[in-house]
Scaffold this motif. Structure first.
Motif, PDB file in Angstrom:
ATOM      1  N   LEU A   8      39.758  33.025  29.806  1.00  0.00           N
ATOM      2  CA  LEU A   8      38.572  33.521  29.109  1.00  0.00           C
ATOM      3  C   LEU A   8      38.799  33.356  27.616  1.00  0.00           C
ATOM      4  O   LEU A   8      39.889  33.666  27.109  1.00  0.00           O
ATOM      5  N   PHE A   9      37.790  32.887  26.918  1.00  0.00           N
ATOM      6  CA  PHE A   9      37.918  32.701  25.478  1.00  0.00           C
ATOM      7  C   PHE A   9      38.150  34.043  24.778  1.00  0.00           C
ATOM      8  O   PHE A   9      37.475  35.016  25.051  1.00  0.00           O
ATOM      9  N   ALA A  39      27.885  30.107  32.321  1.00  0.00           N
ATOM     10  CA  ALA A  39      27.473  31.048  33.368  1.00  0.00           C
ATOM     11  C   ALA A  39      28.270  30.770  34.637  1.00  0.00           C
ATOM     12  O   ALA A  39      28.541  29.619  34.976  1.00  0.00           O
ATOM     13  N   GLY A  40      28.631  31.819  35.322  1.00  0.00           N
ATOM     14  CA  GLY A  40      29.411  31.693  36.543  1.00  0.00           C
ATOM     15  C   GLY A  40      30.890  31.845  36.262  1.00  0.00           C
ATOM     16  O   GLY A  40      31.426  31.186  35.368  1.00  0.00           O
ATOM     17  N   LEU A  41      31.545  32.741  36.987  1.00  0.00           N
ATOM     18  CA  LEU A  41      32.972  32.990  36.778  1.00  0.00           C
ATOM     19  C   LEU A  41      33.777  32.608  38.001  1.00  0.00           C
ATOM     20  O   LEU A  41      33.343  32.823  39.142  1.00  0.00           O
ATOM     21  N   SER A  42      34.948  32.059  37.762  1.00  0.00           N
ATOM     22  CA  SER A  42      35.858  31.691  38.838  1.00  0.00           C
ATOM     23  C   SER A  42      36.603  32.926  39.344  1.00  0.00           C
ATOM     24  O   SER A  42      36.572  33.994  38.722  1.00  0.00           O
ATOM     25  N   LYS A  43      37.311  32.760  40.450  1.00  0.00           N
ATOM     26  CA  LYS A  43      38.133  33.837  40.991  1.00  0.00           C
ATOM     27  C   LYS A  43      39.188  34.271  39.977  1.00  0.00           C
ATOM     28  O   LYS A  43      39.428  35.466  39.786  1.00  0.00           O
ATOM     29  N   ASP A  44      39.814  33.313  39.296  1.00  0.00           N
ATOM     30  CA  ASP A  44      40.827  33.638  38.295  1.00  0.00           C
ATOM     31  C   ASP A  44      40.236  34.422  37.131  1.00  0.00           C
ATOM     32  O   ASP A  44      40.859  35.368  36.631  1.00  0.00           O
ATOM     33  N   GLN A  45      39.047  34.045  36.686  1.00  0.00           N
ATOM     34  CA  GLN A  45      38.406  34.763  35.587  1.00  0.00           C
ATOM     35  C   GLN A  45      38.049  36.188  35.984  1.00  0.00           C
ATOM     36  O   GLN A  45      38.196  37.123  35.188  1.00  0.00           O
ATOM     37  N   LYS A  46      37.613  36.370  37.218  1.00  0.00           N
ATOM     38  CA  LYS A  46      37.304  37.722  37.694  1.00  0.00           C
ATOM     39  C   LYS A  46      38.577  38.570  37.753  1.00  0.00           C
ATOM     40  O   LYS A  46      38.543  39.764  37.420  1.00  0.00           O
ATOM     41  N   GLN A  47      39.682  37.972  38.151  1.00  0.00           N
ATOM     42  CA  GLN A  47      40.946  38.708  38.172  1.00  0.00           C
ATOM     43  C   GLN A  47      41.340  39.163  36.770  1.00  0.00           C
ATOM     44  O   GLN A  47      41.868  40.259  36.592  1.00  0.00           O
ATOM     45  N   LEU A  48      41.079  38.333  35.776  1.00  0.00           N
ATOM     46  CA  LEU A  48      41.347  38.732  34.398  1.00  0.00           C
ATOM     47  C   LEU A  48      40.447  39.896  33.984  1.00  0.00           C
ATOM     48  O   LEU A  48      40.900  40.854  33.345  1.00  0.00           O
ATOM     49  N   LEU A  49      39.180  39.828  34.361  1.00  0.00           N
ATOM     50  CA  LEU A  49      38.247  40.903  34.009  1.00  0.00           C
ATOM     51  C   LEU A  49      38.628  42.221  34.681  1.00  0.00           C
ATOM     52  O   LEU A  49      38.333  43.297  34.153  1.00  0.00           O
ATOM     53  N   ALA A  50      39.259  42.140  35.836  1.00  0.00           N
ATOM     54  CA  ALA A  50      39.652  43.363  36.543  1.00  0.00           C
ATOM     55  C   ALA A  50      40.593  44.220  35.704  1.00  0.00           C
ATOM     56  O   ALA A  50      40.658  45.441  35.874  1.00  0.00           O
ATOM     57  N   SER A  51      41.315  43.586  34.778  1.00  0.00           N
ATOM     58  CA  SER A  51      42.277  44.315  33.947  1.00  0.00           C
ATOM     59  C   SER A  51      41.670  44.837  32.652  1.00  0.00           C
ATOM     60  O   SER A  51      42.343  45.511  31.882  1.00  0.00           O
ATOM     61  N   VAL A  52      40.392  44.533  32.409  1.00  0.00           N
ATOM     62  CA  VAL A  52      39.752  44.894  31.150  1.00  0.00           C
ATOM     63  C   VAL A  52      39.095  46.261  31.260  1.00  0.00           C
ATOM     64  O   VAL A  52      38.307  46.523  32.171  1.00  0.00           O
ATOM     65  N   GLU A  53      39.405  47.150  30.324  1.00  0.00           N
ATOM     66  CA  GLU A  53      38.791  48.473  30.272  1.00  0.00           C
ATOM     67  C   GLU A  53      37.459  48.407  29.510  1.00  0.00           C
ATOM     68  O   GLU A  53      37.296  47.591  28.605  1.00  0.00           O
ATOM     69  N   ALA A  59      32.321  43.800  41.092  1.00  0.00           N
ATOM     70  CA  ALA A  59      32.805  45.065  40.550  1.00  0.00           C
ATOM     71  C   ALA A  59      32.709  46.180  41.595  1.00  0.00           C
ATOM     72  O   ALA A  59      33.624  47.005  41.731  1.00  0.00           O
ATOM     73  N   LYS A  60      31.615  46.187  42.349  1.00  0.00           N
ATOM     74  CA  LYS A  60      31.457  47.201  43.402  1.00  0.00           C
ATOM     75  C   LYS A  60      32.527  47.033  44.473  1.00  0.00           C
ATOM     76  O   LYS A  60      33.101  48.016  44.964  1.00  0.00           O
ATOM     77  N   ALA A  61      32.828  45.779  44.811  1.00  0.00           N
ATOM     78  CA  ALA A  61      33.808  45.510  45.870  1.00  0.00           C
ATOM     79  C   ALA A  61      35.207  45.976  45.495  1.00  0.00           C
ATOM     80  O   ALA A  61      35.994  46.350  46.370  1.00  0.00           O
ATOM     81  N   ILE A  62      35.527  45.955  44.199  1.00  0.00           N
ATOM     82  CA  ILE A  62      36.868  46.393  43.778  1.00  0.00           C
ATOM     83  C   ILE A  62      36.828  47.784  43.144  1.00  0.00           C
ATOM     84  O   ILE A  62      37.800  48.228  42.545  1.00  0.00           O
TER      85      ILE A  62
END
Length: 200
Positions: A82-83, A120-134, A157-160
């Motif tokens: 992610l930039f 637009a559109g996020l990959s699985k890896d990008q979503k994993q990075l977002l999971a760590s963002v507060e 987000a709901k799923a995790i």
């Protein structure tokens, strides 16, 4: 990958200052976000870095006028990162937007914690990075592609079991935060909706 990676101060010219002004981006923000400029071809040069080590993968070239863009080198793994991910900033929320230039616009008006997905559109890896963002706030473009991306991220987000905020475009006719005033951006943040109550 050091072709464009040189001291920004040695490369400032009237054309890139004009380009920055046209997007409401300050020179300070462009330096902080490592955005460079190719004066010969009038292209923005947007770094693509490994999210943990900050190693340079390559960059995205984007035209000042028109819709040309190109990722260099061919096959660069922008979907792995992610930039601006490593630049935590001081904002209350970390806004995630589509374009690196929107990150620089947000930085220019005081919102220094934004990150971008390079489209637009996020990959699985990008979503994993977002999971760590507060305090994550989704601010994808206010168009069909942006809405679809927002819906996808809300399901993720709901799923995790992760709470996220969604930026509110209701008070502006702009399609993205890059075209908005500081007051409009502030209003969109202050009226953002928290994920459990959102219907897109």
């Amino acid at each position: 990958h050091t072709r464009y990676w040189r001291d920004w101060s040695s490369d400032v010219c009237s054309s890139d200052l004009h380009a920055l002004k046209s997007r409401g981006i300050t020179a300070e923000a462009s330096r902080a976000c490592e955005i460079l400029w190719d004066p010969r071809r009038e292209l923005w040069i947007l770094p693509i870095r490994e999210p943990r080590t900050n190693k340079l993968y390559g960059w995205q070239e984007k035209s000042y006028i028109g819709r040309y863009f190109n990722n260099y080198p061919k096959g660069v793994k922008k979907g792995n990162t992610l930039f601006n991910f490593n630049n935590v900033g001081t904002s209350e929320y970390r806004l995630v937007v589509e374009s690196p230039l929107d990150v620089a616009r947000l930085y220019s008006v005081g919102f220094t914690g934004a990150i971008a997905s390079y489209g637009a559109g996020l990959s699985k890896d990008q979503k994993q990075l977002l999971a760590s963002v507060e305090n994550l706030m989704l601010a994808f473009d206010n168009d069909d592609a942006g809405h679809a991306c927002t819906k996808d991220l809300l399901k993720w987000a709901k799923a995790i079991n992760k709470g996220v905020w969604v930026f509110n475009y209701a008070e502006t006719d702009q399609k993205d935060v890059g075209g908005m005033s500081k007051a409009e951006i502030q209003a969109g943040i202050e009226s953002a909706k928290f994920s459990p109550t959102i219907v897109i």
